[in-house]
Write a protein that holds these residues in place. Sequence first.
Motif, PDB file in Angstrom:
ATOM      1  N   UNK A  40      49.225  42.882  33.004  1.00 24.90           N
ATOM      2  CA  UNK A  40      49.780  42.320  34.234  1.00 24.90           C
ATOM      3  C   UNK A  40      48.880  42.457  35.454  1.00 24.90           C
ATOM      4  N   UNK A  41      48.205  43.598  35.596  1.00 23.91           N
ATOM      5  CA  UNK A  41      47.566  43.892  36.874  1.00 23.91           C
ATOM      6  C   UNK A  41      46.047  44.025  36.676  1.00 23.91           C
ATOM      7  N   UNK A  42      45.281  43.295  37.480  1.00 21.59           N
ATOM      8  CA  UNK A  42      43.828  43.284  37.262  1.00 21.59           C
ATOM      9  C   UNK A  42      43.192  44.614  37.663  1.00 21.59           C
ATOM     10  N   UNK A  43      43.780  45.259  38.651  1.00 25.06           N
ATOM     11  CA  UNK A  43      43.245  46.564  39.028  1.00 25.06           C
ATOM     12  C   UNK A  43      43.354  47.521  37.833  1.00 25.06           C
ATOM     13  N   UNK A  44      44.490  47.452  37.127  1.00 22.65           N
ATOM     14  CA  UNK A  44      44.658  48.318  35.953  1.00 22.65           C
ATOM     15  C   UNK A  44      43.723  47.906  34.817  1.00 22.65           C
ATOM     16  N   UNK A  45      43.492  46.615  34.729  1.00 28.50           N
ATOM     17  CA  UNK A  45      42.593  46.104  33.693  1.00 28.50           C
ATOM     18  C   UNK A  45      41.192  46.686  33.911  1.00 28.50           C
ATOM     19  N   UNK A  46      40.734  46.632  35.164  1.00 27.90           N
ATOM     20  CA  UNK A  46      39.412  47.179  35.485  1.00 27.90           C
ATOM     21  C   UNK A  46      39.385  48.689  35.271  1.00 27.90           C
ATOM     22  N   UNK A  47      40.499  49.343  35.634  1.00 23.62           N
ATOM     23  CA  UNK A  47      40.597  50.794  35.465  1.00 23.62           C
ATOM     24  C   UNK A  47      40.492  51.154  33.992  1.00 23.62           C
ATOM     25  N   UNK A  48      41.131  50.346  33.133  1.00 18.77           N
ATOM     26  CA  UNK A  48      41.110  50.632  31.694  1.00 18.77           C
ATOM     27  C   UNK A  48      39.682  50.521  31.168  1.00 18.77           C
ATOM     28  N   UNK A  77      34.618  40.930  31.301  1.00 20.18           N
ATOM     29  CA  UNK A  77      33.211  40.644  31.007  1.00 20.18           C
ATOM     30  C   UNK A  77      32.388  40.658  32.296  1.00 20.18           C
ATOM     31  N   UNK A  78      32.936  40.008  33.308  1.00 19.60           N
ATOM     32  CA  UNK A  78      32.216  39.976  34.583  1.00 19.60           C
ATOM     33  C   UNK A  78      32.076  41.384  35.157  1.00 19.60           C
ATOM     34  N   UNK A  79      33.141  42.161  35.050  1.00 17.16           N
ATOM     35  CA  UNK A  79      33.095  43.528  35.542  1.00 17.16           C
ATOM     36  C   UNK A  79      32.023  44.351  34.866  1.00 17.16           C
ATOM     37  N   UNK A  80      31.934  44.198  33.539  1.00 11.11           N
ATOM     38  CA  UNK A  80      30.928  44.946  32.790  1.00 11.11           C
ATOM     39  C   UNK A  80      29.538  44.491  33.241  1.00 11.11           C
ATOM     40  N   UNK A  81      29.375  43.182  33.454  1.00 13.56           N
ATOM     41  CA  UNK A  81      28.061  42.675  33.876  1.00 13.56           C
ATOM     42  C   UNK A  81      27.681  43.191  35.252  1.00 13.56           C
ATOM     43  N   UNK A 137      33.284  34.976  46.222  1.00 12.01           N
ATOM     44  CA  UNK A 137      33.679  33.896  45.308  1.00 12.01           C
ATOM     45  C   UNK A 137      32.914  34.015  43.992  1.00 12.01           C
ATOM     46  N   UNK A 138      31.646  34.416  44.071  1.00 16.15           N
ATOM     47  CA  UNK A 138      30.845  34.528  42.852  1.00 16.15           C
ATOM     48  C   UNK A 138      31.453  35.511  41.857  1.00 16.15           C
ATOM     49  N   UNK A 139      32.082  36.553  42.386  1.00 15.00           N
ATOM     50  CA  UNK A 139      32.661  37.573  41.503  1.00 15.00           C
ATOM     51  C   UNK A 139      34.126  37.310  41.187  1.00 15.00           C
ATOM     52  N   UNK A 140      34.599  36.130  41.472  1.00 19.26           N
ATOM     53  CA  UNK A 140      36.017  35.826  41.238  1.00 19.26           C
ATOM     54  C   UNK A 140      36.132  34.884  40.049  1.00 19.26           C
ATOM     55  N   UNK A 141      36.836  35.323  39.022  1.00 15.30           N
ATOM     56  CA  UNK A 141      36.993  34.483  37.829  1.00 15.30           C
ATOM     57  C   UNK A 141      38.181  33.535  38.053  1.00 15.30           C
ATOM     58  N   UNK A 142      37.920  32.247  37.881  1.00 20.41           N
ATOM     59  CA  UNK A 142      38.979  31.262  38.119  1.00 20.41           C
ATOM     60  C   UNK A 142      39.653  30.935  36.788  1.00 20.41           C
ATOM     61  N   UNK A 143      40.969  30.984  36.775  1.00 25.40           N
ATOM     62  CA  UNK A 143      41.730  30.651  35.564  1.00 25.40           C
ATOM     63  C   UNK A 143      42.958  29.863  35.968  1.00 25.40           C
TER      64      UNK A 143
END
Length: 452
Positions: free
Chosen positions: A314-322, A290-294, A121-127
């Motif tokens: 669209x896809x968070x996996x791709x966002x992190x990959x980018x 931002x959280x990923x970078x941290x 949960x700590x690593x999950x960004x809520x929007x």
Amino acid sequence: MDIWSNILDYVRQNISDVEYHTWFRDVKPLGVEQGELILGVKNAFSQEWFKSHYVKLIEMAMRDMGAQNPKVNFQVLPAVQDAMLLPGTPTPAPAPEPRPAPAVHMVTEPNRVNLNAKYTFDNFVVGPNNNLAHAAAVAVAESPGRAYNPLFIYGDVGLGKTHLMHAVGHFVSERHPHMRIEYVSTESFTNDLINAIRDDKMTAFRNRYRSIDLLLVDDIQFLAGKERTQEEFFHTFNALHENHKQIILSSDRPPKDIETLEARLRSRFEWGLITDIQSPEFETRVAILKMNAEIRRISVPQDVLELIAKHVTSNIRELEGALMRVVAFASLNNVEVNRSVAAKALSEIFTPNTVQLDMNDILRSVANFYGVTPEALKGTGRAREIVIPRQMAMYMIRELTTHSLPEIGQFFSRDHSTVLYAIQKMTEQIQKDTELTKVAQQLSQRLKQSPM
Ligand SMILES: Nc1ncnc2c1ncn2[C@@H]1O[C@H](COP(=O)(O)OP(=O)(O)OP(=O)(O)O)[C@@H](O)[C@H]1O
């Protein structure tokens, strides 16, 4: 090191399994020094072998990840592995103690099976896109078996369904160490069932699945069309539900849209709470980056995060990959992470015009549209007929190119805070004023078609 795992994926596709395991299994990435990737190998013989056989392949992998001038070098690791690390490079994990192979699954903790440590949960960004699913997951985690049972989470690929399920698993595991928690994909449930039938071990299969306190099943849509698996899952579900054991299911669609799902299963999936996750909007995407970078302890300027978030939608996996691609690209080319480096690293994702449009083209086009001269827009005039087109030109440059605020400022002979203010002002106006929205759309279309 993420770069290294990407390189390994590439290498693996280009050599045989035997070769891969013989040579690459024990290689340790020691870091990137001035654009050169340093790999630690076991002995001098390996070092020579790598130099004569694998330099090209590794460099090709680096080029594939965006390195323009890839270089690789090798060092022999001392017998005690962590004694000789490059300064400033991450400590490689110590060699794992040999352990007997686990009987059935990779058991990380005695009471939880197959949970990814990052998915908390700590690593999950809520929007706004996921807050209902998040709230439901928290409620279930706080009182498993008593809040919503089952909890059914659906949404498109890569939007965080698995992450939320695992987060419940971690939470429950910490508070109730005696509870048995298991995460399975529908595919592995099906395979386990097939093996149990083949090996005549149905009793063991049933005992295993029916003694779980929190069962997390991913991609339940794959039950479609599998009658025997549906039948067995139906009994597992009933046994757990009757005993107030918690079940969480994920799917790419709601139960009513899963074709060829038995009606009795569909209705059970609808007993608890059905909640969805949508694609995240811009601000949430930036926060996730931002959280990923941290988490990875890398520093990435805010305007680069925004640039990535603007293009990968669209896809968070791709966002992190980018993000990882940008960081790897900068590190391999020994340059700082900035907007133009990010644009180069992600050139396949960006439309060609985003990278190629020139500030002068945009300035000319905006000036032309408003019937004023480019020089006037770059000048100091404060008349409304000049100020609005000037703000529009700054806004368009920011929207359509990868230039940073200081670069735009320099182009207009102003400092970056003036540019920021102008762009914010124009953004607000465009949101409020439909006429201006149309102007911005027309200009943008015109520039994308022929930047003149
Ligand atoms: N809200 C979020 N905050 C932080 N990271 C997130 C969030 N949502 C998703 N992620 C990350 O995005 C990646 C993909 O998420 P996940 O695997 O949970 O997606 P999924 O919906 O289960 O996809 P699939 O349908 O492919 O199984 C993971 O690395 C996850 O940590």
